[in-house]
Enzyme design. Structure first.
Site, PDB file in Angstrom:
ATOM      1  N   GLY A 139       0.206   0.961  -7.359  1.00 47.70           N
ATOM      2  CA  GLY A 139      -1.186   0.993  -7.823  1.00 47.70           C
ATOM      3  C   GLY A 139      -2.155   0.195  -6.983  1.00 47.70           C
TER       4      GLY A 139
ATOM      5  N   VAL B 162       0.843  -1.212   0.000  1.00 49.51           N
ATOM      6  CA  VAL B 162       0.000   0.000   0.000  1.00 49.51           C
ATOM      7  C   VAL B 162       0.876   1.259   0.000  1.00 49.51           C
ATOM      8  CG1 VAL B 162      -1.726   1.269   1.382  1.00 49.51           C
ATOM      9  CG2 VAL B 162      -1.827  -1.225   1.214  1.00 49.51           C
TER      10      VAL B 162
ATOM     11  N   GLY C 208       3.417   3.187  -4.689  1.00 46.05           N
ATOM     12  CA  GLY C 208       3.579   3.474  -6.121  1.00 46.05           C
ATOM     13  C   GLY C 208       3.313   2.274  -7.010  1.00 46.05           C
TER      14      GLY C 208
ATOM     15  N   ASP D  77      -2.901   4.976 -13.680  1.00 44.26           N
ATOM     16  CA  ASP D  77      -2.926   3.767 -12.842  1.00 44.26           C
ATOM     17  C   ASP D  77      -4.129   2.889 -13.181  1.00 44.26           C
ATOM     18  OD1 ASP D  77      -0.799   4.893 -11.535  1.00 44.26           O
ATOM     19  OD2 ASP D  77      -1.564   4.507  -9.524  1.00 44.26           O
TER      20      ASP D  77
ATOM     21  N   ALA E 193      -5.884   1.562  -6.983  1.00 43.06           N
ATOM     22  CA  ALA E 193      -6.595   1.379  -8.257  1.00 43.06           C
ATOM     23  C   ALA E 193      -6.904  -0.101  -8.490  1.00 43.06           C
ATOM     24  CB  ALA E 193      -5.760   1.952  -9.409  1.00 43.06           C
ATOM     25  N   ALA E 194      -5.977  -0.978  -8.092  1.00 46.09           N
ATOM     26  CA  ALA E 194      -6.191  -2.412  -8.307  1.00 46.09           C
ATOM     27  C   ALA E 194      -7.355  -2.920  -7.463  1.00 46.09           C
ATOM     28  CB  ALA E 194      -4.917  -3.203  -7.995  1.00 46.09           C
TER      29      ALA E 194
HETATM   30  O1  PMV Z   1       0.120   5.927  -7.767  1.00 48.87           O
HETATM   31  P1  PMV Z   1       1.555   6.222  -8.023  1.00 48.87           P
HETATM   32  O2  PMV Z   1       2.347   6.524  -6.820  1.00 48.87           O
HETATM   33  O3  PMV Z   1       2.176   5.261  -8.973  1.00 48.87           O
HETATM   34  O4  PMV Z   1       1.590   7.622  -8.807  1.00 48.87           O
HETATM   35  C1  PMV Z   1       0.916   7.827  -9.987  1.00 48.87           C
HETATM   36  C2  PMV Z   1       1.722   8.642 -10.899  1.00 48.87           C
HETATM   37  C3  PMV Z   1       1.676  10.158 -10.759  1.00 48.87           C
HETATM   38  O5  PMV Z   1       2.080  10.628 -12.035  1.00 48.87           O
HETATM   39  C4  PMV Z   1       2.658  10.643  -9.709  1.00 48.87           C
HETATM   40  C5  PMV Z   1       0.288  10.670 -10.426  1.00 48.87           C
HETATM   41  C6  PMV Z   1      -0.734  10.501 -11.525  1.00 48.87           C
HETATM   42  O6  PMV Z   1      -1.924  10.705 -11.231  1.00 48.87           O
HETATM   43  O7  PMV Z   1      -0.376  10.203 -12.680  1.00 48.87           O
END
Ligand code: PMV
Length: 315
Positions: A107, A102, A105, A152, A110-111
């Site tokens: 995802g 969690v 970075g 994501d 979203a997953a």
């Molecule tokens: O969810 P993360 O930490 O992989 O970040 C997504 C990527 C960003 O470019 C930082 C944010 C976005 O909404 O695209």
């Protein structure tokens, strides 16, 4: 009735994080060695609308109507029900499990949304097409991210490497020569929203400087696409290094990320960079042929809490 289940993979951003929020291109790929899963079981003995939610990974077990509306799980359920015109769910238990770290970075949020929306729509007998699952998962993302680019939910919904431009039709990447990426986790939780807010504040204070950095990141992603689609994944290393340097200038790296990036390069990675929101979370490295295990070991020795090895391939 048997339980209904659906899963969704993690993801990495290979090029262009942050700049993608400002309408520059980015590249992302699914990571199938980790996944979120939603399992829904009908509970015919319970009163209608009695929906129990269990998410043992975050210590959550409650009735759905006890969750605040803005809770990502409640928001995902509400979005799926609204889409399908369902006012009250049949009594059921929804169980969420995930092996995706969690706030790292990869995802995970979203997953979970994608898996839950898919499972719910199947449970209700009307499985939604990817396009709608993606749109609903994006809606949920806006609740906790504010201004997500949508990268994501897109890569996770479609499970394919994407060349992504905010607000444009999705382009899937051709990857004629699959290649390996090693992922190293700093173990430091870093909510994406905080990193995105920090970049926004810096951009507002000095737009020309940040626009230039976003332009450079966009050019790197464009070149990376040509090399990837031209069957030259080994040529991505120097572009990853360049992207990491840009992310450092954007202020989203950290000493821990820089240490892992340096360790990967020293162990034979052709390039390495942070991946995702930054300031913690994960980094990725492109190992030279035959050096994958060595790079993974070097990351662990340099303090990575966990390493994952994933293969990037495309349509
Ligand atoms: O969810 P993360 O930490 O992989 O970040 C997504 C990527 C960003 O470019 C930082 C944010 C976005 O909404 O695209």
């Amino acid at each position: 009735m048997p339980a209904i289940s659906a899963s969704a993979p993690g993801k990495i951003i290979v090029f262009g994080e942050h700049a993608v929020v400002y309408h520059r291109p980015a590249i992302a790929a699914p990571v199938s060695v980790v996944a979120a899963r939603a399992i829904i079981r009908a509970e015919p003995g319970r009163f209608p609308g009695g929906v129990r939610i269990q998410a043992p990974g975050i210590g959550l077990e409650t009735e759905l109507d006890q969750l605040p509306q803005a809770h990502p799980l409640a928001a995902a359920v509400a979005a799926a029900c609204r889409e399908l015109g369902v006012a009250r769910l049949p009594a059921c238990t929804i169980r969420i499990t995930s092996t995706i770290p969690v706030a790292a970075g990869l995802g995970s949020g979203a997953a979970v949304s994608v898996a839950l929306i898919r499972a719910l729509s199947s449970f209700l007998g009307r499985p939604l097409p990817d396009e709608r699952v993606n749109a609903l998962a994006y809606e949920v993302e806006t609740i906790h991210h504010g201004t997500p680019s949508g990268i994501d939910n897109t890569v996770i919904t479609y499970r394919r490497a994407v060349y992504f431009f905010r607000d444009r039709p999705i382009e899937f990447l051709q990857v004629p020569r699959p290649f390996t990426i090693v992922i190293g986790d700093t173990g430091i939780a870093s909510p994406t929203a905080a990193a995105v807010t920090r970049v926004r504040q810096s951009w507002q204070a000095d737009p020309p400087r940040y626009e230039r950095l976003f332009d450079r990141a966009g050019q790197v992603a464009e070149q990376a696409r040509r090399r990837l689609e031209g069957g030259e994944p080994q040529a991505l290393g120097s572009l990853m290094d360049e992207n990491h340097a840009i992310l450092c200038e954007l202020g989203v790296s950290s000493p821990e990320l820089d240490r892992l990036v340096a360790a990967a390069r020293a162990a034979g990675a052709l390039g390495a960079k942070l991946s995702g929101g930054g300031r913690g979370g994960n980094m990725i490295a492109l190992p030279a042929p035959g050096r994958t295990e060595e790079v993974a070991r070097a990351l662990a020795a340099a303090g990575a809490r966990r390493t994952l090895i994933t293969e990037i391939h495309g349509a």
